[in-house]
Enzyme design. Structure first.
Site, short mmCIF file in Angstrom:
data_model
loop_
_atom_site.label_atom_id
_atom_site.label_comp_id
_atom_site.label_asym_id
_atom_site.label_seq_id
_atom_site.Cartn_x
_atom_site.Cartn_y
_atom_site.Cartn_z
N ASP A 527 0.83 -1.20 0.00
CA ASP A 527 0.00 0.00 0.00
C ASP A 527 0.87 1.26 0.00
OD1 ASP A 527 -2.64 1.19 0.28
OD2 ASP A 527 -2.06 1.70 2.32
N GLU A 556 1.64 -0.18 -4.92
CA GLU A 556 0.53 0.69 -5.22
C GLU A 556 1.10 2.06 -5.60
OE1 GLU A 556 -3.40 3.02 -3.54
OE2 GLU A 556 -1.77 2.46 -2.20
N ASP A 621 -10.45 1.86 -4.49
CA ASP A 621 -10.11 3.27 -4.29
C ASP A 621 -10.66 4.19 -5.37
OD1 ASP A 621 -8.65 3.19 -1.88
OD2 ASP A 621 -6.86 2.48 -2.91
#
Length: 796
Positions: A527, A556, A621
């Site tokens: 992340d 990410e 997201d």
């Protein structure tokens, strides 16, 4: 809406001012409007122009927008936002985003009072921007360079350390006196806001005669790993110029330019304004796990996929750990097919974010492994499953446990084992950038016996986790005594330089990284990678690869990820550039813009990373693909049908493009939804009252089966587009003797594009889906295409 009254601004001939114009308050610094309408990027289209006594910007937008005004680097003194009372403020007082409502075309005027107080006015569009100075120098204008043309630069694209690259440019007119190759190296630290190039060499290029014009060449050996910038300084008898990258915007990326043909502009006084070409030089031994290029991901938000064990569901008023959210009750949905709750929307929820639960868990995923395999996926990507208070689990409470609402460590081990029996891998997600305020490491709500570093809202200097965080005891407010990631106090940011934390994360034999790999994980998706220091990732990768050489590492990153593909950090990225470009095209955007984005990645990324990237269309997201393509709550049946056809077009490219396709759970059966939390809706299982779109489902299964059947669709290297017009795109790939040509149209009527073939290409092609055979005539392949459709052609 704020007062819109400067309609009478005569914007403006400078001669209208009686007084001399004062200097710009920020000097040569460019200010940009950065907000929800442009993904917070510093884009040329939203750059203010200073005119005598104010900054002006013409802007077209609709509805309420949040934004700040800032320079490219978010320099604190050059950043303006909202103060605590909602007024425009500068520097430290700008604690929040400023908000305005737009209704079409406007001019924004930013002024500063005698004491430096800022004022932002919004009015009708009346400002006339200054036109760029016109270049008439034919010697400069006729100088050409194309980074994707072998005659200008060879070899093409990202290269291993030790490669010699030849650069060549030429002018078709006399008068080009000198050309200099300017070579720089990008600073690799932090996220893309820290954009800086260090000068390396200014290399005088060697002239060579070319008919009436002149050519120049230079050869450079790249002996260092890095991301290099380069451009050319030209000198004629009429001036000096920069031959540089174009002005194309790459989705989410601060740096401009898609590479390819160069643009000539006057040499600026500040060379930081120059748009560099980028050259990736990676380690000679950079290798990516071989299985990555064959992956088809099925991305799951575990709490919303399938409830396989109702006994572990969070329930309000219960006495278990999963029955509380921080110091609040949880909310439990009465029916599986309900919408997620959104505080403040009038849906009857309690006003607390991320505390509503449906009951999805690991047992539910195990129950549906055969479904995932039948879809054609072979790798399951899971958003975090570690113990955490929220439904999204990015607020980690304990990295060593599965959240009780999702199951147990034994369930995860069983999931990996059962997946392996079916030829599936499991890739978990983790954030090593922040934890939850309600975690045993921080313990703001005093719910653990772990001596958390901020137990009960007080700094605990003797905590075993004290070195994991940066505290400021001089602040009176507890919220200001620690750093929340991007200001979110629910997510205390970790001090990634802490040796104790690094050892816990990956350094010890019982580290987080090693523990879950040993339980069956196939690697890691990490992340918010850009917010973690680069040296952290270098150490982390060495530890991961030493423990499991075939473990896949996915970052990410939303913007250009070149710096992660040097052989010392990641294997691939979540490819948000791909997502945005493909959805724009499927929604009717210019195919040439899609081609520019794809070509940028083909040139900037090493082939092994390009083939391993997680090519997504939806995620937890971002709004789901169907929503982005026009399927909304208030859409008509015709609009919904159109959105589905656009989705099919996007799938056609996703399944034939280089990179590993990623299917976000439920997209395959028509799940829609906008921004969080609606993009995290439950999968519509029929036995839970849902209505899955089986027509879409069948179409995607057909495409995944095609990808699995033909290696060239998984492993073939992409080549330059053969056709890129407003509505048509032809993309070739090759693997040995096997070739594939994907031809797409986003026109709303049937069409017959004519694709020019290179001399190495065959003349007979077979449609991999329909079986039709097409024959090229005189080097051109003319194809009938349906509206919003395309063909995947294989060489006969």
């Amino acid at each position: 809406m704020r007062a819109l009254v400067f309609a009478a601004l005569t914007l403006l001939a400078p001669a209208a001012h009686a007084k001399p114009c004062p200097p710009a308050p920020f000097g040569d610094t460019l200010l940009y409007l950065r907000g929800s309408l442009n993904n917070w990027a510093a884009q040329d289209e939203q750059a203010f122009e200073y005119r005598c006594d104010a900054y002006f910007l013409n802007l077209r937008a609709q509805g309420p927008q949040e934004f700040k005004i800032a320079d490219e680097a978010w320099t604190p003194d050059s950043t303006l936002g909202s103060d605590a009372q909602g007024r425009l403020a500068r520097g430290a007082a700008a604690v929040g985003n400023y908000r305005l409502e737009f209704r079409g075309a406007h001019t924004l005027r930013l002024r500063f009072g005698p004491q430096g107080q800022p004022t932002l006015d919004l009015g009708p569009q009346t400002f006339k921007p200054s036109p760029p100075a016109r270049i008439t120098d034919e010697a400069a204008l006729s100088t050409h360079f194309d980074s994707r043309y072998a005659g200008s630069k060879s070899p093409f694209g990202a290269q291993p350390r030790g490669t010699e690259i030849r650069f060549s440019l030429g002018s078709s007119r006399p008068g080009l006196l000198r050309a200099t190759l300017v070579l720089e190296k990008r600073l690799l630290s932090g996220n893309q806001e820290q954009l800086h190039y260090e000068p390396l060499q200014r290399i005088p290029m060697t002239p060579e005669g070319r008919g009436l014009g002149t050519g120049f060449t230079a050869t450079v050996r790249f002996d260092e790993v890095g991301v290099f910038g380069y451009w050319f300084e030209l000198e004629t008898d009429r001036g000096r110029y920069a031959l540089q990258n174009n002005k194309d915007t790459i989705h989410w990326t601060r740096e401009k330019g898609s590479m390819g043909p160069a643009v000539v502009e006057r040499l600026p006084a500040d060379t930081r304004r120059i748009r560099r070409y980028r050259q990736t030089i990676h380690a000679a031994d950079y290798a990516v796990p071989a299985w990555a290029q064959d992956a088809v991901y099925y991305a799951i938000f575990p709490e919303r996929f399938r409830n396989g064990d109702p006994s572990n569901d969070p329930r309000p008023g219960g006495g278990r750990v999963q029955d509380r959210y921080q110091d609040h009750e949880v909310e439990r949905h009465a029916r599986w097919v309900e919408k997620p709750f959104k505080p403040g929307s009038g849906d009857g929820s309690d006003g607390v974010h991320n505390n509503d639960f449906f009951g999805g868990d690991l047992a539910g995923i195990i129950e549906k492994l055969d479904y995932i395999k039948a879809l054609g996926a072979n790798t399951i990507y899971l958003t975090p499953i570690f113990r955490a208070a929220s439904n999204h689990k990015y607020d980690t409470a304990d990295y060593t446990e599965v959240d009780p609402a999702l199951g147990s460590q034994a369930d995860f081990k069983r999931l990996c084992a059962e997946a392996a029996k079916r030829g599936l891998r499991v890739l978990p997600d983790a954030s090593l950038n922040h934890v939850g305020a309600d975690s045993l490491y921080f313990d703001r709500f005093a719910r653990y016996d772990s001596r958390g570093a901020f137990r009960g809202g007080r700094i605990q200097a003797d905590s075993p986790y004290a070195s994991w965080f940066s505290f400021d005891p001089s602040q009176a407010s507890p919220d200001r005594q620690f750093k929340g990631w991007v200001g979110v106090t629910d997510l205390p940011e970790l001090d990634k330089s802490s040796r104790a934390f690094r050892d816990f994360a990956y350094g010890r034999p019982d580290s987080v990284m090693q523990r879950w790999l040993d339980l069956g994980a196939a690697g890691w998706r990490m992340d918010v990678a850009p917010w973690v220091p680069d040296d952290f990732w270098r150490e982390w990768r060495r530890a991961v690869k030493a423990h499991r050489p075939d473990a896949l590492t996915i970052a990410e990153t939303w913007f250009d990820a070149s710096k992660y593909f040097l052989g010392d950090s990641f294997d691939g990225t979540m490819n948000y550039i791909f997502r945005s470009a493909v959805l724009d095209f499927a929604a009717g955007g210019d195919a040439r813009q899609l081609a520019a984005q794809l070509e940028f990645m083909r040139e900037a990324y090493p082939a092994q990373s390009l083939l391993a990237n997680m090519n997504l269309l939806s995620s937890h997201d971002q709004p789901r693909a169907l929503f982005a393509l026009g399927d909304r709550d208030d859409s008509s049946p015709a609009q919904r049908r159109l959105a589905r056809q656009r989705l099919r077009l996007a799938w056609l490219l996703q399944m034939s493009a280089p990179g590993a396709p990623s299917i976000y759970y439920g997209d395959e059966v028509g799940v829609g939804g906008g921004e969080d939390p609606f993009n995290r809706a439950p999968y519509p299982w029929a036995d839970q009252g849902g209505q899955p779109d089986e027509s879409l489902h069948a179409e995607l299964r057909r495409l995944t089966a095609l990808r699995q059947q033909h290696a060239v669709l998984r492993q073939g290297l992409p080549q330059a587009p053969l056709l890129a017009t407003r509505q048509h795109l032809a993309l070739p790939r090759r693997l040995g003797e096997a070739q594939v040509l994907t031809v797409l149209s986003n026109a709303d009527t049937a069409s017959r594009p004519s694709v020019p073939l290179s001399h190495e290409m065959p003349t007979r092609w077979r449609d991999a889906l329909s079986g039709e055979v097409f024959q090229a005539v005189q080097g051109r392949l003319t194809l009938p295409l349906p509206p919003l459709g395309g063909r995947i052609l294989l060489n006969e």
